[in-house]
Design a protein around this motif. Structure first.
Motif, PDB file in Angstrom:
ATOM      1  N   LEU A  37      -3.651  13.649   4.242  1.00 35.93           N
ATOM      2  CA  LEU A  37      -4.307  13.442   2.951  1.00 35.93           C
ATOM      3  C   LEU A  37      -4.106  14.599   1.977  1.00 35.93           C
ATOM      4  N   PRO A  38      -4.160  15.856   2.405  1.00 39.70           N
ATOM      5  CA  PRO A  38      -3.913  16.946   1.452  1.00 39.70           C
ATOM      6  C   PRO A  38      -2.509  16.905   0.839  1.00 39.70           C
ATOM      7  N   ASP A  39      -1.526  16.394   1.564  1.00 40.07           N
ATOM      8  CA  ASP A  39      -0.177  16.271   1.016  1.00 40.07           C
ATOM      9  C   ASP A  39      -0.143  15.366  -0.213  1.00 40.07           C
ATOM     10  N   ALA A  40      -1.100  14.442  -0.305  1.00 43.12           N
ATOM     11  CA  ALA A  40      -1.190  13.547  -1.455  1.00 43.12           C
ATOM     12  C   ALA A  40      -2.142  14.092  -2.512  1.00 43.12           C
ATOM     13  N   GLY A  41      -2.672  15.292  -2.283  1.00 42.11           N
ATOM     14  CA  GLY A  41      -3.566  15.908  -3.253  1.00 42.11           C
ATOM     15  C   GLY A  41      -5.041  15.706  -2.982  1.00 42.11           C
ATOM     16  N   PHE A  42      -5.385  15.158  -1.827  1.00 36.87           N
ATOM     17  CA  PHE A  42      -6.786  14.911  -1.506  1.00 36.87           C
ATOM     18  C   PHE A  42      -7.416  16.089  -0.789  1.00 36.87           C
ATOM     19  N   GLY A  79     -11.531  13.903 -10.083  1.00 35.29           N
ATOM     20  CA  GLY A  79     -12.815  13.681  -9.423  1.00 35.29           C
ATOM     21  C   GLY A  79     -12.938  12.330  -8.751  1.00 35.29           C
ATOM     22  N   GLY A  80     -11.885  11.507  -8.816  1.00 35.36           N
ATOM     23  CA  GLY A  80     -11.923  10.188  -8.191  1.00 35.36           C
ATOM     24  C   GLY A  80     -11.943  10.286  -6.680  1.00 35.36           C
ATOM     25  N   VAL A  81     -12.332   9.199  -6.028  1.00 35.10           N
ATOM     26  CA  VAL A  81     -12.455   9.188  -4.577  1.00 35.10           C
ATOM     27  C   VAL A  81     -11.604   8.077  -3.962  1.00 35.10           C
ATOM     28  N   PHE A  82     -11.155   8.347  -2.759  1.00 29.21           N
ATOM     29  CA  PHE A  82     -10.415   7.382  -1.949  1.00 29.21           C
ATOM     30  C   PHE A  82     -11.277   7.095  -0.725  1.00 29.21           C
ATOM     31  N   ALA A 121       0.820  -1.219   0.000  1.00 33.12           N
ATOM     32  CA  ALA A 121       0.000   0.000   0.000  1.00 33.12           C
ATOM     33  C   ALA A 121       0.847   1.260   0.000  1.00 33.12           C
ATOM     34  N   ARG A 122       2.112   1.133   0.304  1.00 31.91           N
ATOM     35  CA  ARG A 122       2.973   2.311   0.372  1.00 31.91           C
ATOM     36  C   ARG A 122       3.683   2.624  -0.944  1.00 31.91           C
ATOM     37  N   ASN A 123       3.719   1.664  -1.881  1.00 35.10           N
ATOM     38  CA  ASN A 123       4.476   1.953  -3.098  1.00 35.10           C
ATOM     39  C   ASN A 123       3.945   1.302  -4.371  1.00 35.10           C
ATOM     40  N   PHE A 124       2.821   0.613  -4.299  1.00 39.42           N
ATOM     41  CA  PHE A 124       2.265  -0.022  -5.505  1.00 39.42           C
ATOM     42  C   PHE A 124       1.791   1.042  -6.487  1.00 39.42           C
ATOM     43  N   ARG A 125       2.028   0.810  -7.751  1.00 42.08           N
ATOM     44  CA  ARG A 125       1.543   1.736  -8.776  1.00 42.08           C
ATOM     45  C   ARG A 125       0.768   0.958  -9.830  1.00 42.08           C
ATOM     46  N   LEU A 126      -0.453   1.387 -10.055  1.00 40.52           N
ATOM     47  CA  LEU A 126      -1.318   0.819 -11.076  1.00 40.52           C
ATOM     48  C   LEU A 126      -1.091   1.615 -12.350  1.00 40.52           C
ATOM     49  N   ASN A 127      -0.975   0.931 -13.457  1.00 40.63           N
ATOM     50  CA  ASN A 127      -0.646   1.595 -14.725  1.00 40.63           C
ATOM     51  C   ASN A 127      -1.868   2.029 -15.514  1.00 40.63           C
ATOM     52  N   ALA A 136      -1.258   7.227   1.227  1.00 39.39           N
ATOM     53  CA  ALA A 136      -2.156   8.202   0.604  1.00 39.39           C
ATOM     54  C   ALA A 136      -1.680   8.543  -0.806  1.00 39.39           C
ATOM     55  N   GLN A 137      -0.381   8.667  -1.000  1.00 45.22           N
ATOM     56  CA  GLN A 137       0.162   8.944  -2.332  1.00 45.22           C
ATOM     57  C   GLN A 137      -0.091   7.774  -3.284  1.00 45.22           C
ATOM     58  N   THR A 138       0.028   6.546  -2.757  1.00 45.95           N
ATOM     59  CA  THR A 138      -0.272   5.362  -3.568  1.00 45.95           C
ATOM     60  C   THR A 138      -1.727   5.374  -4.012  1.00 45.95           C
ATOM     61  N   ALA A 139      -2.623   5.750  -3.100  1.00 43.36           N
ATOM     62  CA  ALA A 139      -4.053   5.815  -3.434  1.00 43.36           C
ATOM     63  C   ALA A 139      -4.323   6.916  -4.442  1.00 43.36           C
ATOM     64  N   ALA A 140      -3.626   8.031  -4.324  1.00 42.45           N
ATOM     65  CA  ALA A 140      -3.869   9.169  -5.212  1.00 42.45           C
ATOM     66  C   ALA A 140      -3.339   8.940  -6.624  1.00 42.45           C
TER      67      ALA A 140
END
Length: 186
Positions: free
Chosen positions: A172-177, A88-91, A46-52, A78-82
């Motif tokens: 969360l705001p640090d990740a853009g949320f 407009g996506g949601v976490f 959860a800390r570093n996975f990246r979906l392409n 949070a960055q991984t989720a973002a």
């Protein structure tokens, strides 16, 4: 949850750290070929996975965020989720709610379950570190089949963090949320 979402027409990428859990998930979705084609399983952290690809939602269940025990880990998750979210996506995620933890401190718990094939006893012993918002729970699990005279035993430890609303508003705001809602579970 991946099957339930796929049954509602969603394309799902299911990520887990555990290879064993992914194998188990594969056996659960195989009987549903019409749904399994919409489920992609991948091993990742959860800390570093990246979906392409871009997605409309990231859903993190079963207290994944609880296991992010440092500020850095929480920010990285949070960055991984973002990262894959479309505009407009949601976490959506659950968490261990700090005020409730402090009101009803975790305590020693014993759980017993049995059926005709197996008896299991689980002892959960917490070590609370309030200054860090951490609870380390040591588990001892005993299992015995009726045909066996001795109990098998294994141990496991889980270090988990309880979160306060301010933690979410800070990281969360640090990740853009934008934090648009914090809701009670039930």
């Amino acid at each position: 949850h991946a099957l339930a979402l796929a049954a509602r027409g969603f394309r799902v990428a299911a990520i887990d750290l555990s290879e064993d859990m992914l194998k188990h998930a594969q056996t659960r979705i195989e009987p549903f070929p019409g749904l399994s084609q919409n489920i992609e399983l991948a091993q990742g952290n959860a800390r570093n996975f990246r979906l392409n690809r871009k997605v409309d939602a990231v859903i993190s269940l079963f207290h994944v965020m609880r296991y992010q025990t440092t500020d850095q880990a929480l920010s990285e998750a949070a960055q991984t989720a973002a990262a894959p979210l479309a505009a407009g996506g949601v976490f959506l995620f659950d968490r261990w709610y700090g005020p409730a933890v402090l009101k009803t401190l975790p305590s020693l718990r014993v759980k017993r379950v049995a059926d005709e094939n197996l008896s299991v006893v689980r002892i959960a012993e917490p070590d609370i570190r309030q200054d860090e918002h951490i609870v380390e729970v040591g588990y001892q699990v005993f299992a015995k089949r009726p045909s066996e005279s001795a109990w098998a035993m294994f141990t496991e430890s889980h270090t988990m963090r309880y979160l306060f609303n301010d933690d979410l508003r800070r990281h969360l705001p640090d990740a853009g949320f934008d934090v648009v809602g914090i809701y009670d579970w039930d």
